[in-house]
Write an enzyme that holds these catalytic residues in place. Structure first.
Site, short mmCIF file in Angstrom:
data_model
loop_
_atom_site.label_atom_id
_atom_site.label_comp_id
_atom_site.label_asym_id
_atom_site.label_seq_id
_atom_site.Cartn_x
_atom_site.Cartn_y
_atom_site.Cartn_z
N GLY A 296 -38.13 -15.47 -38.56
CA GLY A 296 -37.47 -15.20 -39.15
C GLY A 296 -37.92 -15.61 -40.50
O GLY A 296 -37.87 -17.05 -40.69
N ALA B 194 -45.75 -24.09 -53.54
CA ALA B 194 -45.73 -25.17 -53.90
C ALA B 194 -47.30 -25.62 -53.68
O ALA B 194 -48.16 -26.68 -53.78
CB ALA B 194 -44.44 -26.09 -53.43
N ARG C 259 -44.21 -10.76 -35.83
CA ARG C 259 -44.15 -11.59 -34.51
C ARG C 259 -45.58 -10.95 -33.80
O ARG C 259 -46.32 -10.10 -34.00
CB ARG C 259 -42.58 -11.02 -32.91
CG ARG C 259 -41.54 -10.74 -34.32
CD ARG C 259 -40.99 -12.87 -33.94
NE ARG C 259 -39.29 -12.53 -34.21
CZ ARG C 259 -38.50 -13.72 -34.59
NH1 ARG C 259 -39.67 -14.22 -34.60
NH2 ARG C 259 -37.86 -13.80 -35.21
N ASP D 141 -39.73 -23.27 -34.58
CA ASP D 141 -39.75 -24.26 -33.55
C ASP D 141 -41.17 -22.88 -32.71
O ASP D 141 -42.15 -23.90 -32.33
CB ASP D 141 -38.53 -24.38 -31.90
CG ASP D 141 -37.84 -23.13 -32.40
OD1 ASP D 141 -37.82 -21.31 -32.77
OD2 ASP D 141 -37.06 -23.09 -31.53
N THR E 198 -36.51 -22.00 -41.44
CA THR E 198 -35.45 -21.65 -40.74
C THR E 198 -33.95 -21.96 -41.26
O THR E 198 -33.64 -22.99 -41.91
CB THR E 198 -35.23 -21.60 -39.62
OG1 THR E 198 -34.90 -21.01 -38.55
CG2 THR E 198 -35.78 -23.23 -39.44
N ASP F 157 -31.41 -21.43 -39.45
CA ASP F 157 -30.59 -22.31 -38.11
C ASP F 157 -30.54 -24.07 -38.50
O ASP F 157 -29.74 -24.77 -37.59
CB ASP F 157 -31.15 -22.13 -37.00
CG ASP F 157 -30.62 -20.02 -36.78
OD1 ASP F 157 -30.19 -19.96 -37.50
OD2 ASP F 157 -31.97 -19.70 -35.55
N ASP G 160 -32.51 -25.86 -36.79
CA ASP G 160 -32.61 -26.36 -35.99
C ASP G 160 -33.84 -27.14 -35.23
O ASP G 160 -34.09 -27.13 -33.94
CB ASP G 160 -32.19 -25.32 -34.97
CG ASP G 160 -33.19 -24.20 -34.81
OD1 ASP G 160 -33.44 -24.44 -36.20
OD2 ASP G 160 -33.38 -23.79 -34.51
N ARG H 15 -28.42 -18.63 -32.90
CA ARG H 15 -28.12 -19.02 -31.13
C ARG H 15 -28.07 -19.68 -30.12
O ARG H 15 -27.14 -20.51 -28.88
CB ARG H 15 -29.81 -17.52 -30.89
CG ARG H 15 -29.27 -16.67 -30.87
CD ARG H 15 -30.73 -16.21 -30.63
NE ARG H 15 -32.22 -17.02 -30.31
CZ ARG H 15 -32.51 -16.74 -31.19
NH1 ARG H 15 -32.74 -15.75 -32.65
NH2 ARG H 15 -33.97 -16.99 -31.02
#
Length: 328
Positions: free
Chosen positions: A15, A26, A76, A107, A130, A132, A134, A176
């Site tokens: 994403g 950079a 994807r 991830d 990301t 998220d 996470d 999620r």
């Protein structure tokens, strides 16, 4: 390693997140500083398989630091999940003379990089991109701060309508498996309740809280719900349940969706991306491999991919405590 490194490839995968362009910039400028050729790979791992390469120079990345999304694009790739697909990708890299690869993503992106290094010996370094937040081994991921500000701004606008019409709004945000956006944006926007995947608040406890608010005279409320929270099959089912079991509220649902991914990156995300982009190139020059570059207590650090993608980040219990106090 410094003498041998002549070409570094860079791609974005998974994403998109605001600040990815700043990270690419950079990386490219760091390569230029160290007299290394930088190869941009379009459409993530799928572009790697199809050989969609382009030499990037400092001129290639002018005026991109303020742009959302990723100009290298993302996709994807089911084919890259196979050994045959990864073999094609490695063949293109070796044919192009790429000595090492920098991947920007989450991830899934890092998992793909692990397999590529294991099977074909290509040095890889990751940059966490990301919304998220996470990923383990870094305090913040690129795009998270911008997404937070987008969500808070949206909730502020929704609250104006909620107050004007005495409505209860359920606002669904991305996440999620991680509730960082919901928890932080909810506190920042003054939400009455926040539902996140990391803890099961329970519908009954939420109903008790709403009933208490209604009896105290509150006629409008905001509940922030992370998309991975499962008090109901989905947020609309949860809204129906509240409507059937609690009188006195006119209930509405707002799903913010992909608006959270877009927009110009915040200053924080631009600076973070710049630090991590430079850090990724320098990690490769130090001979590091199969690691992610992150930020910990304002210091650029590295952590192995396996640690970065293992398990879930611990919940900010102090922030949850703050929420409980400030919603009394």
């Amino acid at each position: 390693m410094l003498e041998k490194m002549q070409k570094i490839g860079v791609l974005t995968s998974g994403g998109d997140a605001p600040g990815m362009n700043a990270a690419i910039r950079a990386v490219v400028r760091s390569c230029s500083f160290y007299n290394i050729e930088c190869i941009g790979i379009y459409r993530g791992y799928q572009g790697l398989i199809e050989g969609e390469f382009e030499v990037l120079t400092a001129r290639s990345v002018r005026n991109v630091i303020n742009k959302g999304g990723t100009f290298l694009k993302s996709a994807r790739s089911q084919e890259f999940r196979t050994k045959e697909g990864r073999a094609k990708a490695a063949t293109h890299l070796k044919k192009e003379g790429v000595d090492a690869l920098i991947v920007i993503g989450g991830d899934g992106t890092f998992t793909g990089a692990i397999y590529l290094e294991q099977e074909h010996g290509i040095p890889v370094v990751g940059i966490p991109g990301t919304i998220d937040n996470d990923i383990n081994g870094t305090d913040y991921t690129i795009g998270y701060d911008t997404a937070l500000n987008t969500v808070v701004d949206a909730i502020d606008k929704i609250r104006d309508t909620a107050s004007s019409h005495d409505r209860l709004f359920l606002v669904e945000v991305m996440g999620r498996d991680a509730g960082d956006i919901a928890l932080n944006a909810g506190v920042g926007a003054g939400a009455e309740e926040i539902l996140i995947p990391e803890e099961n608040m329970g519908v009954e406890k939420m109903m008790e809280s709403l009933e208490k608010s209604r009896k105290s005279g509150k006629t409008s409320s905001i509940i922030v719900v992370a998309e991975g929270e499962k008090s109901g099959k989905n947020i609309f089912e949860l809204a129906d349940y509240i409507g059937q079991n609690l009188e006195g509220y006119d209930i509405r649902v707002s799903v913010l969706g992909h608006i959270q991914r877009g927009g110009a990156p915040s200053c924080y995300d631009r600076v973070l991306a710049s630090k991590l982009g430079v850090g990724a190139v320098e990690a490769l020059l130090r001979g590091e491999n199969r690691v992610m570059v992150g930020i910990t207590h304002k210091v650029v650090t590295t952590v192995d991919f396996e640690t970065a993608i293992s398990g879930t980040r611990p919940l900010d219990k102090e922030l949850r405590r703050v929420l409980n106090i400030t919603t009394v």
